[in-house]
Design an enzyme around this catalytic site. Sequence first.
Site, PDB file in Angstrom:
ATOM      1  N   MET A  37       8.959 105.077  76.672  1.00 46.45           N
ATOM      2  CA  MET A  37      10.115 105.604  76.821  1.00 46.45           C
ATOM      3  C   MET A  37      10.899 105.359  75.417  1.00 46.45           C
ATOM      4  SD  MET A  37      10.091 102.383  79.676  1.00 46.45           S
ATOM      5  CE  MET A  37       9.828 100.441  78.343  1.00 46.45           C
ATOM      6  N   GLY A  38      10.001 106.142  74.532  1.00 49.02           N
ATOM      7  CA  GLY A  38      10.356 107.059  73.760  1.00 49.02           C
ATOM      8  C   GLY A  38      10.629 105.779  72.618  1.00 49.02           C
ATOM      9  N   LEU A  40      10.135 106.214  69.468  1.00 48.76           N
ATOM     10  CA  LEU A  40       9.049 105.795  69.289  1.00 48.76           C
ATOM     11  C   LEU A  40       8.516 105.312  67.438  1.00 48.76           C
ATOM     12  CD1 LEU A  40       8.190 109.515  69.934  1.00 48.76           C
ATOM     13  CD2 LEU A  40       7.735 107.809  71.108  1.00 48.76           C
ATOM     14  N   GLY A  43       2.923 102.864  66.425  1.00 41.97           N
ATOM     15  CA  GLY A  43       2.041 102.415  67.748  1.00 41.97           C
ATOM     16  C   GLY A  43       1.896 103.700  68.340  1.00 41.97           C
ATOM     17  N   HIS A  44       3.485 103.868  68.820  1.00 42.44           N
ATOM     18  CA  HIS A  44       2.844 105.371  69.979  1.00 42.44           C
ATOM     19  C   HIS A  44       2.576 106.625  69.206  1.00 42.44           C
ATOM     20  CE1 HIS A  44       6.733 103.173  71.254  1.00 42.44           C
ATOM     21  NE2 HIS A  44       6.284 103.669  72.375  1.00 42.44           N
ATOM     22  N   GLY A 154      -1.706 101.519  74.401  1.00 42.75           N
ATOM     23  CA  GLY A 154      -1.882 100.602  73.294  1.00 42.75           C
ATOM     24  C   GLY A 154      -2.085  98.976  73.713  1.00 42.75           C
ATOM     25  N   LYS A 156      -0.917  96.947  72.408  1.00 39.38           N
ATOM     26  CA  LYS A 156      -0.179  95.317  72.581  1.00 39.38           C
ATOM     27  C   LYS A 156       0.493  95.356  73.996  1.00 39.38           C
ATOM     28  CE  LYS A 156       3.901  94.665  71.030  1.00 39.38           C
ATOM     29  NZ  LYS A 156       4.575  95.336  71.980  1.00 39.38           N
ATOM     30  N   VAL A 183      -0.776  98.213  66.879  1.00 37.19           N
ATOM     31  CA  VAL A 183       0.218  99.200  65.094  1.00 37.19           C
ATOM     32  C   VAL A 183       0.891  97.697  64.381  1.00 37.19           C
ATOM     33  CG1 VAL A 183       0.989 100.305  63.742  1.00 37.19           C
ATOM     34  CG2 VAL A 183      -0.757 101.547  65.709  1.00 37.19           C
TER      35      VAL A 183
HETATM   36  O1  PAF Z   1       4.372 101.536  78.221  1.00 37.93           O
HETATM   37  C1  PAF Z   1       5.589 102.010  78.554  1.00 37.93           C
HETATM   38  O2  PAF Z   1       5.819 102.233  77.436  1.00 37.93           O
HETATM   39  C2  PAF Z   1       5.879 101.654  79.716  1.00 37.93           C
HETATM   40  O3  PAF Z   1       5.797 100.754  80.900  1.00 37.93           O
HETATM   41  C3  PAF Z   1       5.260 103.534  80.354  1.00 37.93           C
HETATM   42  C4  PAF Z   1       3.786 102.655  80.347  1.00 37.93           C
HETATM   43  C5  PAF Z   1       5.576 104.345  79.450  1.00 37.93           C
HETATM   44  C6  PAF Z   1       5.667 103.462  81.708  1.00 37.93           C
HETATM   45  O4  PAF Z   1       7.222 103.464  82.170  1.00 37.93           O
END
Ligand code: PAF
Length: 289
Positions: A37-38, A40, A43-44, A154, A156, A183
Amino acid sequence: LSSFDEKPCVLTTCQDIHQAVAGARSSGKTVGLVPTMGALHAGHLSLVDASIAQCDVTVVTIFINPTQFGPGEDLAEYPRTLEADLASLAERGVHLVFAPANEEILPPGYSTYVEPPEVARPLEGRCRPGHFRGVTTVVLKLFHLIPAHVAYFGHKDYQQSVVIRRMVEDFDLPVRIEVCPTVREPDNLAMSSRNAYLTPPERQQALALYRSLSTAAELVGQGERHAATIRAKMQEVLVDAGITRIDYVALVKPESLKETDQITRPTVALVAAFVGQTRLIDNLRIGQS
Ligand code: PAF
């Protein structure tokens, strides 16, 4: 895809992303998908790194899914940092970014939803009714639009990973789910886009979540097996830090997410609590030995 070598190619329509990914697949490339969901953080980026290491083409999606937020939750405040996100993805060598507008994914008249599996009921499902219905619906749609070989999530969001694995199995979706380790900041706070909401004193207070989880691990390490005793201590750690709005402190079986009475097998300890106005979650695998 050689033109994606330096900067990610940012696509915004379902048709364009599907075509790009289908094209990559038909030329024999393996595709990794990192749904986000941006906002970032490291962790992402660890999911992105895993995909880049394992797949020929990495697709990151940035979509703040309104259907997974309940009324009164933080949809309006959720951090939106697209430019910075694209810069860190460029640095990582990401090939494709899918950043659709709301109406591209949920056009007027959109009304089909996934009924989430049983494992979506406890924990987050109980505290955030409708959350996993929104997550599974949008993730299923992303899997369909972006036919990836592997999708990265993740640890998390542990329950989310279990819910998605179940959905993939139940619907025979041709994608492998990889769950990557949480992370943490050097002081063990789990990375989360929501950490941006914390004031400096709340940031300190938030450390109690991990302390609560590591207390559980320590007690099990010392031979304590009684879940109720461990949960009480976990709760005490949070309350001692001034955290009183606790959604849950749980010790569950890793696959079913059912509460366990005795820690005799690998278990997942989870906490969800409000630090000020910010709801944070964290978890830790315990009782492995
Ligand atoms: O973990 C997230 O950021 C959201 O739940 C996901 C998997 C992108 C779905 O909208």
